[in-house]
Design an enzyme around this catalytic site. Structure first.
Site, short mmCIF file in Angstrom:
data_model
loop_
_atom_site.label_atom_id
_atom_site.label_comp_id
_atom_site.label_asym_id
_atom_site.label_seq_id
_atom_site.Cartn_x
_atom_site.Cartn_y
_atom_site.Cartn_z
N LEU A 14 -49.29 88.45 -36.15
CA LEU A 14 -49.99 89.61 -36.71
C LEU A 14 -49.53 89.85 -38.15
O LEU A 14 -48.88 90.83 -38.48
CB LEU A 14 -49.74 90.85 -35.85
N HIS A 15 -49.88 88.90 -39.00
CA HIS A 15 -49.59 89.01 -40.41
C HIS A 15 -50.90 89.29 -41.13
O HIS A 15 -51.95 89.35 -40.51
CB HIS A 15 -48.90 87.72 -40.90
N ALA A 16 -50.89 89.43 -42.42
CA ALA A 16 -51.97 89.85 -43.29
C ALA A 16 -53.39 89.85 -42.71
O ALA A 16 -53.92 90.90 -42.36
CB ALA A 16 -51.93 89.06 -44.58
#
Length: 88
Positions: A14-16
């Site tokens: 759950l990054h950028a």
């Protein structure tokens, strides 16, 4: 309260981009959704709060809402998070 669990499908977790896609979907749903991971909770409509959870590919998160009529919204968010959003 209703909740659903899902393993993160995005290869970067759950990054950028995946966090942004989730936050946008929650915002559009008009349902207050919380995402929890490893004992921490975050507002699922907040990109920054989602990213601070540090959930990685394969980690299991829990989505929940107080709105007992929002099962379909949670189901759609589970389907979204189970995909590799960086590859779409």
């Amino acid at each position: 309260m209703i909740s659903r669990t899902v393993a993160i499908g995005s290869s970067v977790g759950l990054h950028a981009r995946p966090a942004s896609v989730l936050a946008e979907a929650v915002e559009e749903s008009d349902v207050e959704v919380t995402i929890a991971f490893d004992g921490e909770e975050a507002d699922a409509a907040s990109l920054l709060e989602i990213m601070t959870l540090g959930a990685k590919h394969g980690d299991v998160v829990t989505l929940s809402t107080e709105d007992d009529s929002a099962g379909a919204v949670l189901d759609s968010l589970v389907e979204l998070l189970s995909r590799d959003l960086d590859q779409e």
